[in-house]
Enzyme design. Structure first.
Site, PDB file in Angstrom:
ATOM      1  N   HIS A 162       8.224   2.188   4.889  1.00  0.00           N
ATOM      2  CA  HIS A 162       8.767   2.202   6.255  1.00  0.00           C
ATOM      3  C   HIS A 162       9.375   3.557   6.606  1.00  0.00           C
ATOM      4  CE1 HIS A 162      12.810   1.190   4.455  1.00  0.00           C
ATOM      5  NE2 HIS A 162      13.237   1.906   5.470  1.00  0.00           N
ATOM      6  N   ASP A 208       7.260  -2.140  -0.369  1.00  0.00           N
ATOM      7  CA  ASP A 208       7.683  -1.061   0.525  1.00  0.00           C
ATOM      8  C   ASP A 208       7.722   0.279  -0.219  1.00  0.00           C
ATOM      9  OD1 ASP A 208       8.753   0.450   2.558  1.00  0.00           O
ATOM     10  OD2 ASP A 208      10.373  -0.931   3.018  1.00  0.00           O
ATOM     11  N   SER A 255      17.354   4.263   2.058  1.00  0.00           N
ATOM     12  CA  SER A 255      15.974   3.796   1.966  1.00  0.00           C
ATOM     13  C   SER A 255      15.130   4.803   1.197  1.00  0.00           C
ATOM     14  CB  SER A 255      15.383   3.597   3.364  1.00  0.00           C
ATOM     15  OG  SER A 255      15.977   2.504   4.012  1.00  0.00           O
TER      16      SER A 255
END
Length: 729
Positions: free
Chosen positions: A93, A228, A665
């Site tokens: 992402h 992810d 992230s």
């Protein structure tokens, strides 16, 4: 050129509670004296120098921040080196927008994944940059030199001057760049020295169905089954130094990279997460927290809900728009859920009242000593009164950003024409400069219309215009907005239909013809365009009535905050406190650990591929839960290679108690030996309020298990050269 940096003056508040075991995002520079002993007791086997050192290769060298052009060293995600030839791993992402740009109907990388089969197929991610920390240094004394007796803007100017001189000295004879950051209400200053690399290429990324399995429906939730991850490569010149893109560049050779453990994790295992967390507000006072959560966030949630509805409807009506809006919808939805989670989390913890109790203790402590009364007085009361005015401008800035320049795509596009308009507004027009600017705008125009939908953006412009006009007080409304809405008797639907239809900015052919002409009537064609006037109105009101005034109010708040911080530091002088995240490199640590986040439901610490299949079977018609056939076949035949657990199951995701936030992230999750065991990518919604208060019972971060990533690379990916570069133990 070296960037000599801006001093970042952050307003940070301290708590009178000492950090809990798993709480905090700690500076690597100070880790040895602050938390290292505790980490060793929990199971860490690395030495302090193996985590942070300026003399030997260490963890800090392998952890990087990803950022865009012009970001002033502020990264939006974290990545880490996993090979000696420049391979880095981050979240899917985090780089989804680049995969989206590469995708076409002929090459649908969202559907099938991006799999380079050799280095020649690795694609440049234009504009993507990497910052690598060279060293941290406490420069507090040097920064504050000569500021004795100064206050207000004079003191800030001197601090800024000192910072630039220190940065210039630190980068002399190098290509390094510097970012100065203040901690604890500007009582401490840390200099971060970075190398910046600008040639980063896409190597491998799974299809959307793996990288975003569950879509926004599963965002911030548990159980989770998302792969992810994405793999890129950093390139440098032949001397291994930063360089702009060139076909002659070679893979960068990092000082340190992470080996990978295929042994997996289990409940109670020690883990460490280094990265570049964006920002937290652990020490914000009650009155500010209340305003941010129940006013600011409530408005943000309403605006984002509106945006999501428009984008979802557009994609449902025309599936071809998926390529244009997948990344934007993901970004909009991510913040929407986070802000909703913060509202629920702060409410559940009754955090506003808890902070009021803390502040009452501070007030009582001040009153108990006449010297303290003289120094600190009723500083909290003064701050609260002042914040009432600050909050008005904070909300105005939110609407400027959310509904204005980040609402409809046409607004920031039109904003790029302001320089051309300014050139033609001068008495002595510089035609050479005008032609140069027009040439630049021709390129931007072609780029814009290649990825723009007229009707979707008109609806976005309409809704954001309506929201801004409805929610903002008159003092923050642009004159052009008031005039046009009045002329149309409040009919914003008709207004937007007509201004879009008549505007040159919505017609690519007309706009290019205008820019290519030597006889440009900017005054009549550009400045009299209603859509131009409405769009520029946002910028003008921000310049004239929001930005400068808010800055002055914040500066005064900063002065009061410094007094308050001094008191809290004095009151808590026997306790170890950690600074809020500010996008510098930090170390979080904790355990692999589940939680009972919801009454009657226990979240175990790991999920498995079988669980993903159950979601797929229960949501056959929902594309968010589509499971690629090849993955289903591998599951059916139990073809997990050596990546399965002892029980024969393939782990997908796991929970940790490490303290993370946005910007974390893509951060590597390391075991006690410093080996890569996972990739941090999310938090559970019950714990997103950890930006304001870490709760050891429910604050949980979500990671992709590295064994699932290896399984995808080994058994699913059509490319095999990437996995051969990795050191797997």
């Amino acid at each position: 050129m070296k960037r000599l940096l801006i001093i970042i003056l952050s307003i940070t508040f301290l708590s009178n509670f000492e950090a809990k075991a798993d709480e905090g995002m700690w500076l690597p520079l100070l880790l040895k004296e602050q938390k290292f002993a505790e980490m060793r007791k929990m199971g860490l086997k690395l030495s302090a120098e193996e985590i942070y050192s300026i003399n030997k290769a260490c963890v800090k060298d392998a952890v990087i921040g990803l950022m865009g052009e012009g970001a002033n060293l502020r990264s939006f995600g974290t990545a880490s080196f996993i090979s000696g030839s420049g391979l880095i791993i981050t979240n899917y992402h985090v780089v989804l927008s680049y995969i989206e740009r590469f995708s076409t109907e002929k090459n649908d990388f969202l559907k099938y994944g991006y799999w380079a089969k050799n280095p020649t197929e690795e694609s440049l991610c234009r504009g993507l940059q990497m910052k690598q920390l060279i060293r941290m240094e406490d420069v507090t004394d040097a920064i504050l030199q000569g500021t004795e007796g100064l206050t207000g803007s004079e003191k800030l100017d001197k601090i800024d001057q000192n910072g630039k001189e220190i940065a210039k000295s630190a980068t002399k004879g190098t290509r390094y760049e510097v970012r100065m950051q203040s901690l604890f209400g500007n009582s401490q200053y840390i200099m971060n020295v970075y190398a910046v690399y600008r040639d980063i290429r896409m190597v491998a990324a799974p299809p959307f169905a793996i990288g975003k399995f569950g879509g926004d429906k599963d965002n911030y939730s548990w159980p989770r089954h998302t792969g992810d991850f994405a793999i890129l490569r950093v390139y440098a010149n032949n001397d291994n130094n930063p360089a702009s893109y060139s076909a002659k560049n070679v893979p960068y050779k990092p000082k340190h990279f992470f080996s990978i453990s295929s042994k997996g994790v289990k409940d109670g295992d020690f883990i460490m997460i280094p990265g570049y967390p964006g920002s937290t507000r652990q020490y914000i006072p009650s009155f500010a927290l209340e305003k941010i959560i129940y006013t600011d966030n409530a408005h943000r949630v309403a605006i984002r809900r509106d945006k999501m509805e428009i984008l979802n409807n557009a994609i449902n009506e025309n599936p071809e728009l998926k390529f244009r809006y997948t990344s934007r919808l993901s970004s909009v939805g991510n913040s929407y859920l986070r802000w909703k989670g913060e509202i629920m989390g702060v409410t559940k913890m009754d955090l506003v009242n808890k902070k009021r109790d803390e502040e009452n203790k501070f007030i009582d402590w001040v009153k108990s000593d006449k010297d303290r009364v003289e120094k600190y007085g009723d500083i909290l009361k003064k701050m609260e009164e002042h914040y009432k005015e600050v909050s008005k401008y904070n909300l105005a800035e939110i609407y400027f950003n959310e509904a204005g320049i980040n609402g409809s795509e046409i607004v920031p596009f039109i904003g790029k024409f302001e320089k051309l308009a300014a050139i033609y507004s001068r008495k002595n027009q510089d035609l050479k400069a005008a032609n140069s600017e027009a040439s630049r705008l021709i390129g931007l125009t072609n780029q814009f219309f290649n990825n723009w939908d007229y009707e979707v953006d008109r609806k976005m412009f309409r809704n954001m215009l309506y929201r801004y006009f409805k929610e903002m007080p008159d003092m923050f409304k642009p004159e052009s907005m008031v005039r046009y809405i009045s002329n149309y008797n409040g009919d914003i639907e008709l207004l937007t239909k007509e201004v879009f239809e008549k505007s040159i900015f919505t017609d690519k052919v007309k706009l290019l013809a205008f820019l290519e002409s030597d006889d440009r009537d900017v005054a009549n064609v550009i400045k009299n365009d209603p859509l131009y006037q409405l769009s520029i109105g946002y910028y003008m009101v921000n310049v004239d009535r929001i930005n400068r005034q808010r800055g002055a109010l914040q500066a005064r708040l900063l002065e009061m905050n410094n007094i308050y911080i001094s008191g809290l530091l004095e009151m808590n002088s026997n306790k170890r406190l950690y600074p809020d995240a500010n996008n510098s490199q930090r170390i979080s640590y904790g355990q692999v650990k589940g939680t009972a986040a919801i009454d009657g439901i226990v979240y175990t610490s790991s999920t498995y591929l079988e669980g993903a299949n159950v979601k797929y079977l229960n949501n056959i018609e929902d594309s968010d839960f589509y499971m690629p056939k090849k993955i289903r076949d591998l599951l059916l035949n139990r073809e997990f290679a050596s990546y399965a657990s002892k029980e024969g199951k393939l782990a997908v995701n796991f929970l940790t108690s490490a303290h993370t936030t946005s910007g974390s992230s893509g951060s590597p999750v390391l075991n006690s030996k410093g080996e890569l065991v996972g990739l941090n990518f999310d938090r559970i919604w019950q714990g997103v309020a950890s930006d304001y208060k870490y709760d050891d019972d429910i604050s949980r971060s979500i990671a992709v298990d590295i064994r699932y990533i290896l399984f995808i690379l080994d058994k699913y990916s059509p490319s095999d050269y990437v996995i051969k570069e990795l050191i797997i133990k």
